[in-house]
Design an enzyme around this catalytic site. Structure first.
Site, PDB file in Angstrom:
ATOM      1  N   GLY A  71      23.343 -22.806 -24.041  1.00  0.00           N
ATOM      2  CA  GLY A  71      22.913 -24.164 -23.738  1.00  0.00           C
ATOM      3  C   GLY A  71      24.018 -25.153 -24.060  1.00  0.00           C
ATOM      4  N   GLY A  72      23.638 -26.425 -24.132  1.00  0.00           N
ATOM      5  CA  GLY A  72      24.606 -27.474 -24.368  1.00  0.00           C
ATOM      6  C   GLY A  72      25.284 -27.371 -25.719  1.00  0.00           C
ATOM      7  CG  MET A  73      23.412 -28.263 -29.334  1.00  0.00           C
ATOM      8  SD  MET A  73      24.542 -29.328 -30.240  1.00  0.00           S
ATOM      9  CE  MET A  73      24.408 -28.631 -31.877  1.00  0.00           C
ATOM     10  CB  VAL A  76      21.305 -17.895 -28.932  1.00  0.00           C
ATOM     11  CG1 VAL A  76      20.492 -17.128 -29.984  1.00  0.00           C
ATOM     12  CG2 VAL A  76      21.154 -19.395 -29.153  1.00  0.00           C
ATOM     13  CE  LYS A  91      20.835 -22.729 -31.782  1.00  0.00           C
ATOM     14  NZ  LYS A  91      20.025 -23.967 -31.906  1.00  0.00           N
ATOM     15  CG  ASP A 185      14.777 -30.995 -27.194  1.00  0.00           C
ATOM     16  OD1 ASP A 185      14.298 -31.474 -26.141  1.00  0.00           O
ATOM     17  OD2 ASP A 185      15.757 -30.237 -27.213  1.00  0.00           O
TER      18      ASP A 185
END
Length: 426
Positions: A71-73, A76, A91, A185
């Site tokens: 994802g954006g961060m 995983v 992560k 979120d």
């Protein structure tokens, strides 16, 4: 003879300056006060790792099994922790965001807040570390898939399944809200469902503590467009009622197969949360109980004062609705069941089982009375035949075979008779 005072020249403009001057009086260039040469220490800079390869070992203890998501961060991974001999999730933050202090702060915040919450419906966080310039978090590995992937794979869920998952999310949120932690979120991608149907809330990356200074961050829009509350879209203060709104969106999607607000751009979708009225879920799926539709729309009220004020209130209403559902179905099976329990509950099973048992007894009697002497008959060895559907409803045709299998399995567990599987005879 007067003693000549010491001077030194500016390395830039060559002007003469008093010896003890730090800066040139003409051009302002800094002048060294000492002839000593200082050698700066050079640190070895390691490039941050962008991704891990299967089979490699990270940080000296985590053997990479497979990539689970990205994802954006960051990404995983499912890894094997050789230090504790257990599979965990890891992560790894993206190198592009390593220099972003806010992203790193969110990363650390996720661990700090999530570790406060100890609940079976919240994914456990273990450790925040740094290796080779890369920050990472290890957490509980949940064998299963996220709710979003399940909905894409299976389509809309029945009311019973949706309530079963929503109740677990409510319980996890109740624990978080009790500690003054708001997720902010909540979305299907952040809800993991294991093989037994147990749900766990994940990703507290933008969660905030209501007890912390500056919690509200008014004027800042943060979240995922499809699941953001109106107050989030407007950059206003958020509290536990924002999570309740997001859960309402998730329940809407579970029972209809689609989110209430769609658009080509995130901003377009976000603005619809503040301006458009959602369509009644029953207009999309008329099998949804009316009271469940009411609960979903109440969660999604644009005025937070008219939503459920506490997640425990929502949980109580879901409990009441669940008790009125005649048969709870299995939650998120790996494959669709052979026969729907809703159909079975409406079917008069006596029409199948009573004639079946009578027929089985009749077959045994006829074999014993009228079989030739040379035929060896064991009265304790029987076979259950399949049944013809005489109801006129073609949808029930497959159940003749299914009923025979059920009876065979039930009789086999009694140890009274030996049942020959129908497949051997046919």
């Amino acid at each position: 003879m007067p003693r000549k005072s010491k001077t030194k020249k500016c390395p830039e403009c060559l002007s003469t300056n008093p010896f003890n001057s730090r800066f040139c009086s003409k051009c302002g260039t800094q002048i060294s006060r000492s002839k000593k040469i200082y050698v700066s220490k050079t640190d070895t800079i390691q490039a941050a790792v962008s991704e891990l390869t299967t089979g490699s070992t990270f940080a000296g203890r985590y053997q990479v099994i497979e990539e689970l998501a990205k994802g954006g961060m960051g990404r995983v991974y499912k890894v094997y922790d050789k230090k504790i001999n257990e599979k965990v999730a890891l992560k790894l933050i993206n190198p592009e965001t390593e220099s972003d202090k806010e992203s790193i702060s969110r990363f650390k915040n996720e661990l700090k807040l999530a570790r406060k919450i100890s609940h079976r419906n919240v994914c456990r966080m273990y450790y925040l570390g740094e290796e080779g310039g890369s920050n990472y978090i290890t957490m509980e590995f949940v064998p299963g898939e996220d709710l979003k992937s399940s909905l894409i794979r299976m389509g809309p869920l029945s009311a019973a399944k949706a309530i079963f998952i929503a109740k677990q999310v409510c319980e996890g949120l109740a624990e978080a809200h009790g500690l003054a932690v708001v997720h902010r979120d909540l979305k299907p991608q952040n809800i993991m469902v294991d093989r037994k149907g147990n749900a766990r809330i994940m990703d507290f990356g933008i969660a905030r503590s209501l007890r912390a200074e500056g919690i509200t961050e008014t004027g800042v829009v943060i979240g995922t467009a499809e699941y953001m509350s109106p107050e989030q879209v407007e950059g206003k203060e958020v509290d536990q009622r924002s999570d309740i709104y997001s859960l309402g969106i998730i329940m809407y999607e579970m029972v209809t197969g689609k989110v209430p607000f769609e658009g080509n751009a995130a901003l377009t979708i976000a603005l619809k949360h503040t301006t458009e009225k959602p369509k009644d879920p029953r207009d999309i799926n008329d099998h949804i109980p009316e009271d469940l539709s009411y609960v979903i729309l109440k969660c999604m009220h644009k005025n937070k004062e008219r939503r459920y004020q506490r997640v425990e209130e929502l949980l109580s209403d879901l409990d009441k609705i669940e008790r009125d559902i005649p048969t709870r179905e299995l939650v998120l099976p790996g494959r669709k069941p052979i026969i729907s329990k809703n159909i079975l509950s409406a079917l008069n099973l006596k029409k199948i089982f009573v004639p079946a048992l009578v027929l089985a007894g009749l077959v045994i009697t006829l074999l014993i009375l009228f079989s030739p002497r040379e035929l060896s008959v064991d009265p304790k060895r029987i076979v259950v035949a399949t049944f013809d559907n005489k109801t006129g409803d073609e949808l029930l045709d497959p159940y003749g075979r299914v009923a025979a299998d059920w009876i065979t399995q039930a009789l086999s567990r009694t140890d009274v008779v030996e049942v020959v599987p129908t497949t051997i005879v046919l």
